[in-house]
Structures are given as structure tokens and as C-alpha cells.
Design a protein around this motif. Structure first.
Motif, short mmCIF file in Angstrom:
data_model
loop_
_atom_site.label_atom_id
_atom_site.label_comp_id
_atom_site.label_asym_id
_atom_site.label_seq_id
_atom_site.Cartn_x
_atom_site.Cartn_y
_atom_site.Cartn_z
N ALA A 91 0.84 -1.20 0.00
CA ALA A 91 0.00 0.00 0.00
C ALA A 91 0.87 1.25 0.00
O ALA A 91 1.88 1.31 0.71
N TYR A 92 0.45 2.21 -0.80
CA TYR A 92 1.13 3.51 -0.84
C TYR A 92 0.10 4.55 -1.23
O TYR A 92 -0.79 4.29 -2.04
N ARG A 128 -3.26 10.14 -5.48
CA ARG A 128 -3.51 8.76 -5.90
C ARG A 128 -3.10 7.78 -4.80
O ARG A 128 -2.20 8.07 -4.02
N GLN A 129 -3.78 6.64 -4.77
CA GLN A 129 -3.46 5.58 -3.82
C GLN A 129 -3.26 4.26 -4.57
O GLN A 129 -3.88 4.03 -5.59
N TRP A 130 -2.40 3.41 -4.01
CA TRP A 130 -2.16 2.08 -4.55
C TRP A 130 -2.39 1.05 -3.45
O TRP A 130 -1.95 1.24 -2.32
N LEU A 131 -3.08 -0.03 -3.77
CA LEU A 131 -3.19 -1.20 -2.91
C LEU A 131 -3.03 -2.39 -3.85
O LEU A 131 -3.95 -2.77 -4.56
N VAL A 162 4.39 -2.63 8.46
CA VAL A 162 3.46 -3.74 8.25
C VAL A 162 2.34 -3.56 9.25
O VAL A 162 2.59 -3.54 10.47
N TRP A 163 1.13 -3.34 8.74
CA TRP A 163 -0.04 -3.12 9.59
C TRP A 163 0.26 -2.02 10.62
O TRP A 163 0.07 -2.18 11.81
N SER A 164 0.77 -0.89 10.15
CA SER A 164 1.02 0.31 10.95
C SER A 164 2.18 0.20 11.93
O SER A 164 2.36 1.06 12.78
N LEU A 213 2.21 -4.53 3.45
CA LEU A 213 3.39 -3.68 3.51
C LEU A 213 2.95 -2.27 3.16
O LEU A 213 2.36 -2.04 2.10
N GLU A 214 3.23 -1.33 4.04
CA GLU A 214 2.85 0.06 3.83
C GLU A 214 4.11 0.88 3.57
O GLU A 214 5.10 0.74 4.28
#
Length: 104
Positions: free
Chosen positions: A12-13, A18-21, A57-59, A74-75
Motif C-alpha cells: 500500500a502507498y 492517488r493511492q495504490w493497494l 506492516v499493519w502500521s 506492507l505500507e
């Protein structure tokens, strides 16, 4: 010969426009860095090529060599533009109608 074991993870970014998942299949035991490379985000988002991206990972903050587990997200975090405390003080002062430095 048996096929190599894989696992599903997400990358995720987000940026303001724009956002990506992205759902990916990576080798079992893949690191955060390997998943980031496999996502293609480094090639697509030039701002990620400046310095080492901050990952989580998960914040929870992780390093690039952290081994991912199946189902992990993965963030990729953007760098801070301003110090959060300073930004908050400036917003509060603006709401009170005062200059952040204490001047009217």
C-alpha cells in the motif's frame, strides 16, 4: 521438481493525488524490500527513489530486511513535510487569529 512456495501480500502507498493497494504473490520468506521491488512502485513513483523509503506492516514500522508473513500489508510511508508539533501549533495559532511566533 516441486514449485517454489509463494504467499500473498499487499503493498500500500498513498500520495495526495492517488493511492495504490497492490495484491502480490511473492516467494515464501520474502522481505519487505523484495515485495516493494516486486510491486513496481519504485519505478512508478519517483519520490520513492529519494533516500530509503520508510516501511511498515499493519502500521508498525519495519526495516527493509523484515521477513513478511502471508497476508501482511506492507505500507510505504511518505516523508513528513513538516514537524507535526510545529504544524499543530501553527494551525492552533491561526485559529486564534495570532501569528505562530506570538505576534498579532
Amino acid at each position: 521438481m516441486a514449485a517454489a512456495a509463494t504467499m500473498r501480500v499487499e503493498v500500500a502507498y498513498a500520495r495526495p493525488d492517488r493511492q495504490w493497494l497492490l495484491a502480490l504473490e511473492v516467494d515464501a520468506g520474502a522481505t519487505a524490500q523484495a515485495a516493494l521491488l516486486a510491486s513496481g512502485l519504485l519505478a512508478e513513483c519517483s519520490e520513492l527513489q529519494i533516500g530509503e523509503p520508510v516501511l511498515g506492516v499493519w502500521s508498525r514500522k519495519v526495516t527493509a530486511d523484515t521477513v513478511l508473513e502471508p497476508g501482511d500489508r506492507l505500507e510505504v510511508y511518505r516523508p513528513l513535510v513538516a514537524d507535526p508539533k510545529t504544524a499543530r501549533r501553527n494551525r492552533a495559532a491561526k485559529q486564534r487569529g495570532r501569528h505562530p511566533g506570538g505576534r498579532p
